[in-house]
Design a protein around this motif. Structure first.
Motif, mmCIF file in Angstrom:
data_model
loop_
_atom_site.group_PDB
_atom_site.id
_atom_site.type_symbol
_atom_site.label_atom_id
_atom_site.label_comp_id
_atom_site.label_asym_id
_atom_site.label_seq_id
_atom_site.Cartn_x
_atom_site.Cartn_y
_atom_site.Cartn_z
ATOM 1 N N VAL A 56 7.226 2.647 -5.220
ATOM 2 C CA VAL A 56 6.796 1.261 -5.428
ATOM 3 C C VAL A 56 7.006 0.408 -4.186
ATOM 4 N N GLU B 41 5.855 -0.781 -0.839
ATOM 5 C CA GLU B 41 4.630 -0.807 -0.061
ATOM 6 C C GLU B 41 4.950 -1.115 1.397
ATOM 7 N N VAL B 42 4.243 -0.418 2.287
ATOM 8 C CA VAL B 42 4.436 -0.636 3.722
ATOM 9 C C VAL B 42 3.454 -1.705 4.183
ATOM 10 N N GLN B 43 3.983 -2.766 4.774
ATOM 11 C CA GLN B 43 3.162 -3.856 5.305
ATOM 12 C C GLN B 43 3.162 -3.752 6.833
ATOM 13 N N ASP C 245 6.328 -1.701 9.676
ATOM 14 C CA ASP C 245 6.760 -2.728 8.732
ATOM 15 C C ASP C 245 8.086 -3.298 9.246
ATOM 16 N N THR D 19 7.311 -0.288 -11.081
ATOM 17 C CA THR D 19 5.916 -0.446 -10.678
ATOM 18 C C THR D 19 5.297 -1.663 -11.350
ATOM 19 N N HIS E 159 6.791 -4.873 -9.885
ATOM 20 C CA HIS E 159 6.300 -5.097 -8.529
ATOM 21 C C HIS E 159 4.850 -5.574 -8.548
#
Length: 602
Positions: free
Chosen positions: A300, A302-304, A344, A566, A569
């Motif tokens: 869950v 997430e790579v920004q 990230d 999940t 998020h």
């Protein structure tokens, strides 16, 4: 019966199968040759009208016997144990046929010159030569045909008064030997082929057996993998359930400790509060580490990706850990860099924070240096220390959960053993495998290689968290939690911070309480999992629909289950995880009320 005897019987049975399979064509050709010989001699006037047809009939009967035996053999599907029966009959008919052809070479022609008599000899020799590929597969039958068909003429020629015929005796003897030798070679070839075929079949059976073993082993491994996966799933479920149940009282304890610090008391009481706060902080760190691992395993996080200057991240980390290093007499320094990386920034910062924290914890004297090295298209972020070092055979183990060198007693003051496990998971998520070099007694170097960027770095967004100065703007905070102790503790703490509070245990209670309240809520603080299948997301949506406004909201959860993480998020609502330090809670509440909009997940 021993194995050798059984195998010999099998060989003999296969030899008979060969001769019975091809004998029909051979004996049919021999019968036709006998008819042609008789007709030729009759035209020459050298054939007795009674003896000649009788001989042809005799040859025909022998051939018919072979053909009938072949048909019966093929229909019987005879077993190996009955091979002597079929061998005896085949050999008997072969002997009879050989005697018929042997008699024709010396008695079929009634009179005439040697040249005419030699017609019968030539026909006999042709039949004998033709018997090699047919009868030689079963050698006793071959001998039973060869010897009576050739030896009578050899004997007759040797004692003949005709010198020309007498001269053919040695030639015929040589012919018999050559034909016999060819028969032996053909028999050996047939026997070798049979043995090779059986060896190949045995090898095929062995290979099939080995394949069955491999298949069974693969099935066992598959079953073991399934068992391991089910055990891992059961462990995750247990961890999620146990984490939620433990977080509830721990969260309430933290809130109460925060409220307790605002109450005047004597020095002994303050000391006890500090010790309680220290214990709750230790629990908080443990739960936070477990939650980090659960979130990473649940997928869950997430790579920004964005371009940013890595030096700003390293400077902030070194500044935050400077006091801890100084307290141990360590020199913590940073080598400035102008490198820009593409990754990230929040996850990279968490990785480097864990590495620096480990370096400070396990370095007793000397220094710690944080810096970067350019390596082609990547930037290697390195943390050097002059600490205890790691034995070479344990380098791979340090990234496993709960593994700590020299801490078999599980002393919590030496850490939890989860920091490097989180580093490994975060690095895998970012595609930058961590590396370590170390020499026992001299120190270690941990590094991660991050992709370089040529783009202009973007300003970094600082996540909501403890340590940021926010103003506590007074407002109405709605607290929704299904456990009374937590509602009471949260209400006391918020009131001490100057907020008005409406506390409820469900969505219905919340709507009922707000219906008598003239003020619109400034913030909704909801427990994620409530009783009766209700959750904080639905409660927040209901309240927002009641006021038709996007009221700032915050979810508080003690869950580590992948599906629940999940869902939380995906809602886009700020998510804090129990137990929460009162500093982080106060900063998050202040930021949300001040901005009046939802923030990102912490």
């Amino acid at each position: 019966m021993n194995t050798t005897t059984q195998f010999n019987d099998t060989i003999a049975s296969e030899q008979l199968k060969i001769v019975y399979g091809i004998v029909e064509l051979s004996v049919t050709g021999g019968t036709l040759l006998a008819v042609v010989l008789a007709v030729s001699l009759h035209r020459l006037g050298q054939l007795d009208l009674v003896v000649g047809p009788a001989w042809v009939l005799y040859i025909g009967v022998c051939s018919g016997g072979h053909i009938i035996l072949s048909r019966l053999y093929k229909k019987s599907a005879s077993s190996v144990s009955r091979w002597p029966y079929w061998a005896t009959w085949f050999t008997a008919f072969s002997l009879a046929a050989g005697m018929g052809w042997g008699w024709s070479s010396i008695r079929l022609v009634t009179a005439g010159s040697f040249e005419i008599q030699y017609l019968a000899v030539t026909a006999t020799l042709g039949v004998v030569a033709g018997s090699v590929p047919v009868f030689s597969a079963y050698f006793p039958a071959f001998l039973a045909f060869l010897l009576p068909a050739t030896l009578p003429y050899v004997a007759a020629a040797a004692f003949s008064q005709n010198h020309v015929q007498q001269a053919t005796a040695p030639m015929m003897s040589l012919f018999v030997c050559v034909i016999g030798y060819l028969g032996i070679l053909a028999n050996r070839t047939a026997t070798q082929n049979i043995r090779l075929r059986y060896a190949a079949e045995k090898l095929a059976v062995d290979l099939q057996a080995q394949n069955d073993v491999v298949v069974k082993l693969a099935d066992d491994l598959r079953n073991q993998k399934q068992i391991a996966e089910e055990a891992s799933l059961a462990k995750s479920r247990f961890l999620a359930a146990a984490s939620h149940d433990l977080r509830q009282p721990s969260h309430a304890l933290g809130l109460l400790v925060g409220a307790l610090r605002g109450i005047p008391m004597n020095p002994d009481g303050k000391l006890l509060v500090e010790q309680i706060e220290f214990s709750t902080a230790a629990l908080d760190k443990l739960f936070a580490a477990l939650l980090d691992i659960s979130k990473l395993d649940a997928g869950v996080v997430e790579v920004q990706y964005q371009s940013f200057a890595i030096d700003a991240v390293l400077a902030r980390i070194c500044r935050d850990y400077a006091s801890d290093a100084s307290a141990k007499g360590l020199a913590l320094s940073r080598v400035p860099t102008h490198a820009v990386v593409y990754s990230d920034p929040i996850l990279v910062e968490r990785i480097v924070r864990n590495l620096v924290s480990n370096a400070v914890r396990y370095t007793d004297a000397g220094k710690i240096v944080v810096g970067c090295r350019l390596r082609g298209t990547r930037v290697a972020v390195q943390v050097w220390d002059t600490g205890r070092g790691i034995p070479h055979d344990l380098l791979d183990l340090v990234f496993q959960e709960y593994y700590q060198i020299g801490n078999s007693e599980r002393d919590r003051e030496q850490g939890l053993g989860l920091g490097l496990a989180i580093v490994r998971r975060l690095a895998d998520l970012l595609g930058c495998k961590p590396a370590v070099r170390s020499e026992p007694g001299r120190g270690s170097c941990f590094e991660i290689a991050i992709e370089r960027s040529d783009r202009v770095p973007m300003p970094l967004e600082i996540p909501v968290g403890e340590g940021h100065d926010t103003s506590s703007t007074a407002g109405l905070v709605v607290v929704v939690d299904d456990e009374q102790p937590i509602r009471d503790a949260m209400s006391k703490l918020l009131k001490m911070w100057g907020y008005a509070v409406v506390a409820a245990g469900s969505g219905d209670e919340t709507i009922a309480s707000l219906s008598t309240c003239a003020r619109r809520p400034d913030l909704l603080v909801c427990d994620f999992r409530l009783r009766g299948g209700e959750n904080g997301i639905t409660v927040i949506e209901r309240v927002r629909m009641e006021y038709n406004q996007n009221i700032p909201a915050m979810l508080i959860s003690g869950d580590t289950a992948a599906d629940r993480l999940t869902d939380a998020h995906a809602s886009g609502i700020v998510l804090l995880h129990k137990p929460i330090s009162h500093g982080k809670l106060r900063a998050a509440i202040g930021n949300l009320i001040a901005t009046g909009s939802d923030s990102a997940d912490d």
